[in-house]
Design an enzyme around this catalytic site. Structure first.
Site, mmCIF file in Angstrom:
data_model
loop_
_atom_site.group_PDB
_atom_site.id
_atom_site.type_symbol
_atom_site.label_atom_id
_atom_site.label_comp_id
_atom_site.label_asym_id
_atom_site.label_seq_id
_atom_site.Cartn_x
_atom_site.Cartn_y
_atom_site.Cartn_z
ATOM 1 N N SER A 1 0.828 -1.219 0.000
ATOM 2 C CA SER A 1 0.000 0.000 0.000
ATOM 3 C C SER A 1 0.859 1.265 0.000
ATOM 4 C CB SER A 1 -0.906 0.014 1.232
ATOM 5 O OG SER A 1 -1.580 1.263 1.297
ATOM 6 N N ARG A 2 0.490 2.201 -0.871
ATOM 7 C CA ARG A 2 1.185 3.494 -0.906
ATOM 8 C C ARG A 2 0.506 4.528 -0.012
ATOM 9 N NH1 ARG A 2 2.581 0.295 -5.605
ATOM 10 N NH2 ARG A 2 4.841 0.450 -5.523
ATOM 11 N N SER A 3 -0.612 4.162 0.570
ATOM 12 C CA SER A 3 -1.337 5.144 1.388
ATOM 13 C C SER A 3 -0.506 5.703 2.543
ATOM 14 C CB SER A 3 -2.642 4.528 1.912
ATOM 15 O OG SER A 3 -3.499 4.272 0.813
ATOM 16 N N LYS B 1 -13.127 -4.489 1.521
ATOM 17 C CA LYS B 1 -14.047 -3.375 1.254
ATOM 18 C C LYS B 1 -15.525 -3.759 1.368
ATOM 19 C CE LYS B 1 -11.040 -0.612 -1.768
ATOM 20 N NZ LYS B 1 -10.976 0.105 -3.049
ATOM 21 N N ASP C 1 -13.610 6.376 -3.745
ATOM 22 C CA ASP C 1 -13.026 5.998 -5.041
ATOM 23 C C ASP C 1 -13.653 6.774 -6.196
ATOM 24 O OD1 ASP C 1 -11.149 4.190 -4.045
ATOM 25 O OD2 ASP C 1 -12.542 2.505 -4.119
ATOM 26 N N ALA D 1 -16.155 -4.984 -15.003
ATOM 27 C CA ALA D 1 -17.423 -4.943 -14.280
ATOM 28 C C ALA D 1 -17.249 -5.381 -12.826
ATOM 29 C CB ALA D 1 -18.455 -5.828 -14.992
ATOM 30 N N ALA E 1 -14.102 -1.852 -8.935
ATOM 31 C CA ALA E 1 -13.599 -0.554 -9.393
ATOM 32 C C ALA E 1 -14.544 0.033 -10.435
ATOM 33 C CB ALA E 1 -12.202 -0.729 -9.972
ATOM 34 N N ARG F 1 -15.355 -9.039 -20.158
ATOM 35 C CA ARG F 1 -15.063 -10.387 -20.676
ATOM 36 C C ARG F 1 -16.224 -11.330 -20.358
ATOM 37 N NH1 ARG F 1 -9.859 -12.975 -17.973
ATOM 38 N NH2 ARG F 1 -11.163 -12.659 -16.144
ATOM 39 N N TYR G 1 -2.009 1.930 -12.349
ATOM 40 C CA TYR G 1 -0.904 2.897 -12.325
ATOM 41 C C TYR G 1 0.465 2.243 -12.187
ATOM 42 C CZ TYR G 1 -1.585 2.403 -7.314
ATOM 43 O OH TYR G 1 -1.740 1.880 -6.058
ATOM 44 N N GLY H 1 -3.587 6.602 -13.980
ATOM 45 C CA GLY H 1 -4.394 6.254 -12.811
ATOM 46 C C GLY H 1 -3.834 6.678 -11.463
HETATM 47 P P1 ATR Z 1 -11.720 -4.767 -9.118
HETATM 48 O O1 ATR Z 1 -12.324 -4.650 -7.752
HETATM 49 O O2 ATR Z 1 -10.316 -4.254 -9.226
HETATM 50 O O3 ATR Z 1 -12.595 -4.180 -10.167
HETATM 51 P P2 ATR Z 1 -12.539 -7.479 -9.748
HETATM 52 O O4 ATR Z 1 -13.834 -7.314 -9.071
HETATM 53 O O5 ATR Z 1 -11.770 -8.749 -9.555
HETATM 54 O O6 ATR Z 1 -11.510 -6.325 -9.357
HETATM 55 O O7 ATR Z 1 -12.760 -7.248 -11.322
HETATM 56 C C1 ATR Z 1 -11.736 -7.388 -12.237
HETATM 57 C C2 ATR Z 1 -12.241 -6.987 -13.637
HETATM 58 O O8 ATR Z 1 -11.161 -7.138 -14.554
HETATM 59 C C3 ATR Z 1 -13.367 -7.858 -14.144
HETATM 60 O O9 ATR Z 1 -14.196 -7.069 -14.963
HETATM 61 C C4 ATR Z 1 -12.612 -8.915 -14.960
HETATM 62 O O10 ATR Z 1 -13.380 -9.529 -15.950
HETATM 63 P P3 ATR Z 1 -14.302 -10.839 -15.605
HETATM 64 O O11 ATR Z 1 -15.512 -10.327 -14.882
HETATM 65 O O12 ATR Z 1 -14.618 -11.433 -16.920
HETATM 66 O O13 ATR Z 1 -13.438 -11.722 -14.722
HETATM 67 C C5 ATR Z 1 -11.552 -8.050 -15.576
HETATM 68 N N1 ATR Z 1 -10.392 -8.795 -16.022
HETATM 69 C C6 ATR Z 1 -9.415 -9.335 -15.252
HETATM 70 N N2 ATR Z 1 -8.490 -9.945 -16.018
HETATM 71 C C7 ATR Z 1 -8.892 -9.790 -17.320
HETATM 72 C C8 ATR Z 1 -8.374 -10.191 -18.588
HETATM 73 N N3 ATR Z 1 -7.246 -10.893 -18.679
HETATM 74 N N4 ATR Z 1 -9.070 -9.842 -19.689
HETATM 75 C C9 ATR Z 1 -10.210 -9.134 -19.608
HETATM 76 N N5 ATR Z 1 -10.756 -8.718 -18.438
HETATM 77 C C10 ATR Z 1 -10.107 -9.056 -17.308
#
Ligand code: ATR
Length: 281
Positions: free
Chosen positions: A18-20, A69, A105, A132, A135, A156, A222, A243
């Site tokens: 963590s950089r916080s 979180k 965020d 999705a 974040a 995806r 980032y 970022g």
């Molecule tokens: P965060 O809280 O950082 O958003 P997360 O809830 O794990 O982390 O979501 C990661 C996102 O990155 C998801 O949208 C994931 O797609 P999937 O829902 O299909 O898993 C996406 N993601 C991660 N690796 C990926 C990859 N190699 N190609 C495309 N999308 C990817």
């Protein structure tokens, strides 16, 4: 005031990355505040007990990061509106005997663009958000708040994009990756929230070549500062925003709550974090 009166923390598992602490440590020093901000590793099984002991330990509050979180969201007594909408808490504070949870965020995302791409939201309009997950949810919230009325989530796993869009209601739609090229042709903003492009996960989450010339491209990743997506967008002559500013700006509201001063995101602070990123390459 004794130092123990002004204590805050960031908790996660793991927490060493963590950089916080660098951000808040810099602000404490530059404002001459005799306080502390400590990284604390809290395993998931211990998280709820950790929260219930905050007041007794003398904390004003702190930050919550991965993987806590959502658990923080479920465990606090009161929540601000952003946390309520996003379903996750990244900032905790004690107020009138209650443990509050907020989410900064979305604020951090918008403040970074306000800073580095002024006018980015003046016309609202169309944005494409890649990813999705948690974040993405914070960013869609920010975009809705700032007046974007056509927000296209691409993922995806298309079902997650559709589900997230459904939770936000009108003006937000979910799409499969295959539609990206077409979805970008009239978008004013492209945001990557996926892990693609992150150090160790190299790749281009979308090809920016079909975006209009006036579009802005931003990435919440980032590490590295210039992701493959930002490099491709720059090569096309598009405006880009990295970022790191989101990380810096999301820290502002927490610091103000715990330490009573609204700090600024300065080039000096940014340089401190960039130096730390370079050291850990
Ligand atoms: P965060 O809280 O950082 O958003 P997360 O809830 O794990 O982390 O979501 C990661 C996102 O990155 C998801 O949208 C994931 O797609 P999937 O829902 O299909 O898993 C996406 N993601 C991660 N690796 C990926 C990859 N190699 N190609 C495309 N999308 C990817």
């Amino acid at each position: 005031m004794a130092e123990t009166d002004l204590k805050a923390f960031v908790c996660g598992h793991p927490i060493a990355h963590s950089r916080s602490p660098i951000i808040h440590g810099h602000w404490l020093r530059s404002h001459g505040i005799d306080g502390s901000y400590a990284p604390i590793d809290v395993a998931p099984a211990d998280f709820v007990r950790f929260l219930s002991g905050l007041a007794a330990a003398g904390y004003r509050g702190g930050n919550v990061t991965i993987p806590h979180k959502e658990m923080a969201f479920a465990s606090v007594q009161r929540r601000d509106q952003a946390a309520e909408q996003i379903g996750a808490v990244n900032t905790l504070w004690l107020e009138d005997g209650a443990l509050w949870g907020g989410n900064t965020d979305a604020y951090g995302f918008a403040a970074n663009l306000d800073h580095l791409a002024p006018g980015w939201a003046d016309k609202g309009g169309t944005a494409v958000v890649l990813g999705a997950g948690g974040a993405s949810r914070a960013i869609v919230h920010a975009l809705k708040q700032r007046g974007f009325d056509d927000i296209r989530i691409v993922n995806r796993t298309v079902g997650r994009a559709i589900e997230l869009a459904h939770q936000f209601g009108s003006g937000v739609t979910g799409h499969a990756q295959a539609a990206t090229t077409e979805l970008l042709t009239d978008a004013g903003l492209l945001v990557n929230t996926t892990a693609l492009g992150m150090h160790g996960n190299e790749g281009l989450p979308a090809d920016p070549s079909t975006l209009p010339d006036s579009a802005i491209v931003t990435d919440i990743v980032y590490v590295p500062l210039e992701t493959p997506l930002l490099a491709a967008a720059k090569a096309r002559g598009l405006r880009t925003v990295d970022g790191l500013g989101m990380l810096l700006h999301q820290a502002v509201p927490g610091f103000e709550r715990w330490f009573g001063v609204r700090p600024e995101v300065t080039p000096e602070l940014r340089a401190l974090i960039v130096a730390d990123l370079d050291r850990k390459k």
